[in-house]
Structure formats: structure tokens, C-alpha cells
Design a protein around this motif. Structure first.
Motif, short mmCIF file in Angstrom:
data_model
loop_
_atom_site.label_atom_id
_atom_site.label_comp_id
_atom_site.label_asym_id
_atom_site.label_seq_id
_atom_site.Cartn_x
_atom_site.Cartn_y
_atom_site.Cartn_z
N UNK A 114 0.84 -1.20 0.00
CA UNK A 114 0.00 0.00 0.00
C UNK A 114 0.88 1.25 0.00
N UNK A 115 1.92 1.25 0.81
CA UNK A 115 2.82 2.40 0.84
C UNK A 115 3.47 2.63 -0.52
N UNK A 116 3.82 1.53 -1.17
CA UNK A 116 4.42 1.63 -2.50
C UNK A 116 3.44 2.21 -3.51
N UNK A 117 2.20 1.76 -3.45
CA UNK A 117 1.18 2.27 -4.37
C UNK A 117 0.88 3.74 -4.10
N UNK A 118 0.89 4.13 -2.84
CA UNK A 118 0.56 5.52 -2.50
C UNK A 118 1.62 6.48 -3.02
N UNK A 119 2.86 6.01 -3.17
CA UNK A 119 3.94 6.87 -3.64
C UNK A 119 3.97 7.02 -5.16
N UNK A 122 -0.02 9.37 -10.27
CA UNK A 122 -1.16 9.01 -11.11
C UNK A 122 -1.35 10.04 -12.21
N UNK A 123 -1.70 9.60 -13.41
CA UNK A 123 -1.90 10.56 -14.50
C UNK A 123 -3.11 11.44 -14.25
N UNK A 124 -3.14 12.66 -14.79
CA UNK A 124 -4.30 13.53 -14.60
C UNK A 124 -5.53 12.97 -15.29
N UNK A 125 -6.71 13.37 -14.81
CA UNK A 125 -7.96 12.94 -15.41
C UNK A 125 -8.19 13.65 -16.73
N UNK A 133 -7.13 9.56 -4.03
CA UNK A 133 -7.03 8.12 -3.77
C UNK A 133 -7.28 7.82 -2.30
N UNK A 134 -8.05 6.77 -2.06
CA UNK A 134 -8.37 6.30 -0.71
C UNK A 134 -7.87 4.88 -0.59
N UNK A 135 -7.10 4.60 0.49
CA UNK A 135 -6.54 3.27 0.73
C UNK A 135 -7.15 2.69 2.00
N UNK A 136 -7.49 1.39 1.94
CA UNK A 136 -8.14 0.73 3.08
C UNK A 136 -7.90 -0.77 2.97
N UNK A 254 -13.94 11.75 -9.41
CA UNK A 254 -12.50 11.65 -9.48
C UNK A 254 -11.84 11.00 -8.29
N UNK A 255 -12.49 10.01 -7.69
CA UNK A 255 -11.97 9.31 -6.51
C UNK A 255 -11.77 7.84 -6.86
N UNK A 256 -10.60 7.32 -6.55
CA UNK A 256 -10.35 5.88 -6.69
C UNK A 256 -10.13 5.29 -5.31
#
Length: 449
Positions: A114-119, A122-125, A133-136, A254-256
Motif C-alpha cells: 500500500x505504501x508503494x502504491x501511494x507513492x 497518477x496521470x491527470x484525469x 485516492x483512498x486506501x483501506x 475523481x476518486x479511486x
């Protein structure tokens, strides 16, 4: 006088009816109101920034998100032993100890993937804006989806980061968050916090034992293509076999949403002629002399399940939600009973039932997936609108509200999340959550045609 036209034979006039109702209420036994303690101590420096009504959350409706995208798969799965589907209460199977196995329960921010993905950038919309982005984890999302059913107090830690206009939100849990309450929605919940914790720990124990006992011994593990090893396993550790899927959903505005989901095993379906993944949970009978599962599971299997749904509506809702989130084909439900009422360590497996998680949620629990995902979207939209900082989401211990508190930056670690009690079981005493001052109420969403 006193009679209204339209009353049939044997019906009571309106005036007498009111009198009799009032008269009955004088002698009818009244249930004593009990105060529950908050799962975390609310500090005076915390400020309520938002409030959600459980009644409004239960009425929400909206479109389902697009199917999830699997970003990464880790771990492996073992084959389910189909012979256990034929176990019955006349010839129960003794649960075996699995103390040598290690079960990991890692929260969101402690997950290296998760930490790796958060860093990652992401391309603009398409409109040039940046994606939030929301991580859970699946356990956290399931608690949010079933939040309208919860009675006990629980809490989540929320951290919001602002990356040049793009919000990154982490939803975190404490260690005791994974303990499922027992008889939370029953008319007779556990009488003390200590008893509630003991029953929850026992339920976790039998679930772990059952998850390992249902696996075929000596069978080759199933490793999906491109799967990587378990990210939490340490060298020389005998880790319980599970499969983690990191899944992403595109939410509105615009939320993933990215969540780590867990699958417990794989089985062969003769009806569909294919392999299917499953999640597994257990129901535990504490006193066989009272509930008599050994007799009732043979004669009235549906009545036993209906009683458990009534007494554990929120817990079963979380289980079904976890199955839906993980994309499981099957949800296995094991009926476990103590060998002796006074022995909380020795148990027997009485029966195993199989359900489709989505159908079980809709038909047995009246848990609409559209409502569940609408609740998640509302929480995600609320979180990305917050300024950078740390927050705590707390289920009020005595009212049907969820409070979102802002934790000041200068608060130390002790102030940010020390549990007041290990469980929200019914106990006498004042509420652990102060009255919020003029909170912002969450408006209920209009039903979608």
C-alpha cells in the motif's frame, strides 16, 4: 359516543384503545437503558467536523461502481476438503489446534505494498484535474458498509495527505478491530465488557482453527499467475495460507479506492465445473444446553441461521460485505459448538453451509450492495474534502450517529487513539463520547430511480 364508523365486530373504540394502551404500559416490563463505553477516549481538543446518521446511511442508494481492477495478487491458496460439507451434528468433527500457524492482521499504513502504491504518481484525469485516492482494507470497508447496523462503539483512524491538490487518504484500524462482537444486536448482549471480549477472542480462535482444518492435507497450493509471495511472511515462519488481492474501484467525482482483500481458499465446484475462491467464517455456540444446535441443525436449520442473523446482524453483514469486496464466489459458514459449556478451548464442527456472498447479503440480511457502496462513496467524498491532517471516525456508544473528529497536529500518540475499553459491550456508566457541539449533519442521499 366514542365509536367511529367502520369498526367491525370485536374491535375496540378509539378512546378505549388509547386508555388500554396507556394502562398496559404501566405494568409492562420496561427494558433498562444501558450506557456503553466508547471504543476510544475522546479528548477535549478533538473537534467534530462531520456527523453521519445511521438512519440516513441505511436509506442511501446509488449506482454500483464499475467492476474492480486487480492491481496486485500476493500469496497462494490451498484446496478445500469437500468431505467437510457432509459433516452433521450427529457425528461432529473435533476442531484441531493450529498454534504453529501465524495469522497476520496488518493495517493499511503498515502494508508495504500500500505504501508503494501511494507513492506512485497518477496521470491527470480527462479534464486535467488530479485523482484523489483512498486506501483501506476489506475489513475496514466492510465495517463502513455495515455501519448502519452497528450497536457497539468502534473507531477508525484517518490520515489525509495533500499531494499538490491530489488527496491521499489512509483508513486505519487498531488491533482489536478484527475481533467480531458476539450477540451485538441481540436483546440480551454480553452483560460485561470482559465477557464480550472473551467471546470475541473465542470466536477468532475457532475461526482460525476452522480455516486450517478445512484444507486438504498434502495438496499442492494454487498460485495464480503473476502472484508474488506473501508480503507479511518472515523467514522461517509457518504462515497460514491466504491470498491477498489489491483491488481498485473508480468512485464518483475523481476518486479511486484501493483495498487489500483476503481470500481463504479455493474449492472445486462440480455444478459449475470450475475452481472457485471462498471466504470462511464461523458461528460459535457457547452454551449447547440453551441453544441446542445439535438438535435444531437437523430439524430446523433455517431457524438457527435466522436467530444468528437477528443476534449478529452487523457481524454477518461485515462477513457478507468482505466476500463481496474480495470478489469471492462462495462464503463458507461453519457452525461451531463448545464440547462442554464451561470449556472455551475445545470445540466441535457441527455443520458447514455455503452461500453466494451477494445473494446472502440481499436475501438473508437485506443488505443491498447499492446501499453498501453508496455509504462507502459518501465516506470517501467526505474524507477527500477534508484538509490535510489526522482524524478519528467514532461510532457513538449510545446514539445512532458516527462522529468524525479532527485530531490537532500537536496531539501526541497517546492522545490520538488510546482505547477506553476493548469492547463496546453493554455496561453501566456514563458515555465515553461527549455531546458534539453543533456538528455538521450528513444529508441523506436521494434514491436513484
Amino acid at each position: 359516543g366514542g365509536f367511529r364508523s367502520g369498526f367491525g365486530r370485536g374491535q375496540v373504540p378509539q378512546r378505549q384503545s388509547k386508555f388500554r394502551i396507556a394502562q398496559r404500559s404501566d405494568w409492562a416490563p420496561r427494558r433498562q437503558f444501558v450506557h456503553r463505553s466508547a471504543s476510544v477516549e475522546v479528548r477535549p481538543t478533538w473537534k467534530v467536523v462531520h456527523q453521519f446518521s445511521q438512519a440516513d446511511l441505511s436509506k442511501m442508494d446509488g449506482p454500483m461502481p464499475d467492476p474492480a481492477t486487480d492491481l496486485k495478487v500476493c500469496g497462494a491458496l490451498e484446496m478445500y476438503d469437500n468431505t467437510l460439507d457432509r459433516v452433521n451434528s450427529r457425528v461432529p468433527v473435533t476442531l484441531k489446534d493450529c498454534a504453529s500457524k501465524t495469522f497476520h492482521s496488518v493495517t493499511t499504513t503498515e502494508d508495504p505494498i500500500v505504501r508503494e502504491m501511494a507513492m506512485e504518481d497518477t496521470p491527470p484525469l480527462s479534464d486535467g484535474s488530479k485523482e484523489h485516492r483512498v486506501f483501506a482494507t476489506d475489513a475496514i470497508l466492510a465495517a463502513i458498509m455495515a455501519s448502519g447496523r452497528s450497536v457497539n462503539s468502534w473507531d477508525l483512524s484517518i490520515e489525509v495527505l495533500d499531494n499538490d491538490g491530489a488527496k491521499i487518504v489512509f483508513l486505519d484500524k487498531r488491533d482489536d478491530f478484527d475481533l467480531f462482537p458476539v450477540n451485538e444486536t441481540s436483546s440480551e448482549p454480553p452483560s460485561t465488557a470482559e465477557l464480550a471480549v472473551q467471546l470475541s477472542v473465542e470466536l477468532a480462535l475457532v475461526t482460525q482453527r476452522l480455516s486450517q482444518q478445512v484444507l486438504k492435507k498434502g495438496h499442492k497450493k494454487t498460485i495464480p499467475p503473476s502472484a508474488t509471495p506473501n508480503p507479511f511472511a518472515e523467514k522461517g515462519e509457518d504462515v497460514a495460507t491466504v491470498l491477498y488481492k489489491y483491488r481498485r474501484w473508480k468512485l464518483d467525482k475523481g476518486i479511486s479506492l484501493v483495498a487489500r482483500c483476503q481470500l481463504d481458499g479455493v474449492l472445486w465446484s462440480e455444478a459449475r465445473n470450475r475452481s472457485e475462491c471462498y471466504v470462511l467464517f464461523a458461528l460459535n455456540e457457547v452454551d449447547p444446553r440453551v441453544t441446542e444446535w445439535r438438535r435444531k441443525l437437523e430439524a430446523a436449520q433455517g431457524a438457527v441461521l435466522a436467530t444468528e442473523i437477528k443476534n449478529n446482524s452487523c457481524t454477518l453483514g461485515k462477513w457478507a460485505a468482505r466476500g463481496m469486496i474480495a470478489g469471492a464466489d462462495v462464503m463458507k459458514l461453519g457452525y461451531i459448538s463448545r464440547t462442554h459449556p464451561a470449556n472455551s478451548l475445545d470445540h466441535q464442527l457441527l455443520q458447514v453451509q455455503s452461500f453466494d456472498p451477494v445473494l446472502f447479503a440481499r436475501q438473508n440480511l437485506s443488505l443491498n450492495p447499492r446501499n453498501a457502496w453508496s455509504i462507502v462513496k459518501r465516506f470517501a467524498e467526505t474524507c477527500v474534502a477534508l484538509p490535510e491532517g489526522k482524524y478519528v471516525l467514532l461510532k457513538d456508544p449510545n446514539k445512532q450517529f458516527l462522529h468524525l473528529y479532527a485530531v490537532p497536529p500537536e496531539a501526541d500518540e497517546e492522545e490520538e487513539g488510546v482505547p477506553a475499553t476493548a469492547s463496546g459491550a453493554a455496561e453501566e456508566g456514563p458515555s465515553g463520547s461527549p455531546e458534539p457541539a453543533e456538528p455538521k449533519l450528513d444529508e441523506p442521499a436521494a434514491p436513484t430511480e
